[in-house]
Design an enzyme around this catalytic site. Structure first.
Site, PDB file in Angstrom:
ATOM      1  N   CYS A 110       0.850  -1.198   0.000  1.00  0.00           N
ATOM      2  CA  CYS A 110       0.000   0.000   0.000  1.00  0.00           C
ATOM      3  C   CYS A 110       0.878   1.238   0.000  1.00  0.00           C
ATOM      4  O   CYS A 110       1.863   1.297   0.744  1.00  0.00           O
ATOM      5  CB  CYS A 110      -0.897  -0.028   1.239  1.00  0.00           C
ATOM      6  SG  CYS A 110      -2.004   1.375   1.366  1.00  0.00           S
ATOM      7  N   HIS A 154      -9.176  -4.208  -2.066  1.00  0.00           N
ATOM      8  CA  HIS A 154      -8.183  -3.447  -1.300  1.00  0.00           C
ATOM      9  C   HIS A 154      -8.590  -1.967  -1.229  1.00  0.00           C
ATOM     10  O   HIS A 154      -8.587  -1.369  -0.151  1.00  0.00           O
ATOM     11  CB  HIS A 154      -6.811  -3.603  -1.964  1.00  0.00           C
ATOM     12  CG  HIS A 154      -5.708  -2.835  -1.328  1.00  0.00           C
ATOM     13  ND1 HIS A 154      -4.693  -3.445  -0.636  1.00  0.00           N
ATOM     14  CD2 HIS A 154      -5.443  -1.515  -1.274  1.00  0.00           C
ATOM     15  CE1 HIS A 154      -3.841  -2.528  -0.185  1.00  0.00           C
ATOM     16  NE2 HIS A 154      -4.290  -1.339  -0.570  1.00  0.00           N
ATOM     17  N   GLU A 155      -8.944  -1.400  -2.376  1.00  0.00           N
ATOM     18  CA  GLU A 155      -9.296   0.031  -2.412  1.00  0.00           C
ATOM     19  C   GLU A 155     -10.626   0.308  -1.726  1.00  0.00           C
ATOM     20  O   GLU A 155     -10.771   1.308  -1.019  1.00  0.00           O
ATOM     21  CB  GLU A 155      -9.307   0.545  -3.854  1.00  0.00           C
ATOM     22  CG  GLU A 155      -7.963   0.481  -4.548  1.00  0.00           C
ATOM     23  CD  GLU A 155      -6.821   1.120  -3.768  1.00  0.00           C
ATOM     24  OE1 GLU A 155      -7.017   2.179  -3.140  1.00  0.00           O
ATOM     25  OE2 GLU A 155      -5.716   0.541  -3.786  1.00  0.00           O
ATOM     26  N   HIS A 158     -10.178   0.593   1.908  1.00  0.00           N
ATOM     27  CA  HIS A 158      -9.703   1.925   2.319  1.00  0.00           C
ATOM     28  C   HIS A 158     -10.878   2.848   2.638  1.00  0.00           C
ATOM     29  O   HIS A 158     -10.827   3.625   3.596  1.00  0.00           O
ATOM     30  CB  HIS A 158      -8.868   2.579   1.215  1.00  0.00           C
ATOM     31  CG  HIS A 158      -7.413   2.269   1.272  1.00  0.00           C
ATOM     32  ND1 HIS A 158      -6.613   2.631   2.327  1.00  0.00           N
ATOM     33  CD2 HIS A 158      -6.610   1.643   0.378  1.00  0.00           C
ATOM     34  CE1 HIS A 158      -5.372   2.246   2.082  1.00  0.00           C
ATOM     35  NE2 HIS A 158      -5.345   1.631   0.915  1.00  0.00           N
TER      36      HIS A 158
END
Length: 180
Positions: A110, A154-155, A158
């Site tokens: 990241c 993953h995004e 966030h």
């Protein structure tokens, strides 16, 4: 716009650990647009292999909160073999997922995490995402598998204040998972 490393917040910043607000796609203010443009400029510089020249860490995607935008926006731009993936998404949400798990054998990384965190992150190998496409100004559905699915998860994490290392669990049996 020339990308700079200092655009990316590190994981010590509280903003990265709390959920982002939805983006009002019909009323994007100038400050939000500037931060969105920074996301795109940074990732596109990496895609175009300018990261060394610009002295920035290479990456394939960013979420809004990583550049100080507390809104649900992600930008993804990478290629696998001959397929290029390029999405600027507002308010993405996973609406379906497979039972089949997948992981990146070298672990995930990241741009906001400067310290290495070794381990396996269990992701779904196939997901369906609904989002607003900020390039084409319309709602879209993305049917994603493999690395695109992992990147989207993953995004989207966030946007909920979850960093990849929050999901590391080395005690899982990965024999039936797809390895990337």
């Amino acid at each position: 716009m020339k990308p700079e490393q200092n655009w990316i917040l590190d994981d010590a910043q509280p903003l990265l650990h709390k959920p982002c607000l939805p983006l009002d796609v019909m009323h994007i203010n100038e400050q939000d647009q500037t931060l969105i443009n920074k996301m795109v400029a940074y990732v596109d510089a990496c895609f175009n292999k300018k990261d060394s020249e610009l002295n920035i860490r290479p990456g394939i995607a960013l979420a809004g909160n990583q550049v100080g935008l507390n809104k649900q926006v992600v930008y993804i731009h990478f290629a696998v073999h001959d397929t290029e993936y390029k999405y600027l998404l507002a308010n993405p949400r996973i609406i379906a997922e497979s039972q089949l798990a997948a992981y990146i054998h070298n672990g995930e990384g990241c741009l906001s995490v400067n310290k290495e965190h070794k381990g396996i992150i269990k992701r779904k190998n196939h997901i369906i995402v609904k989002a607003y496409d900020l390039f084409n100004h319309k709602e879209i559905t993305i049917d994603a598998s493999g690395l695109l699915a992992i990147c989207l998860q993953h995004e989207i994490d966030h946007l909920y204040g979850i960093l990849y290392y929050d999901r590391i669990n080395n005690k899982q049996d990965t024999r039936d998972w797809i390895r990337y």
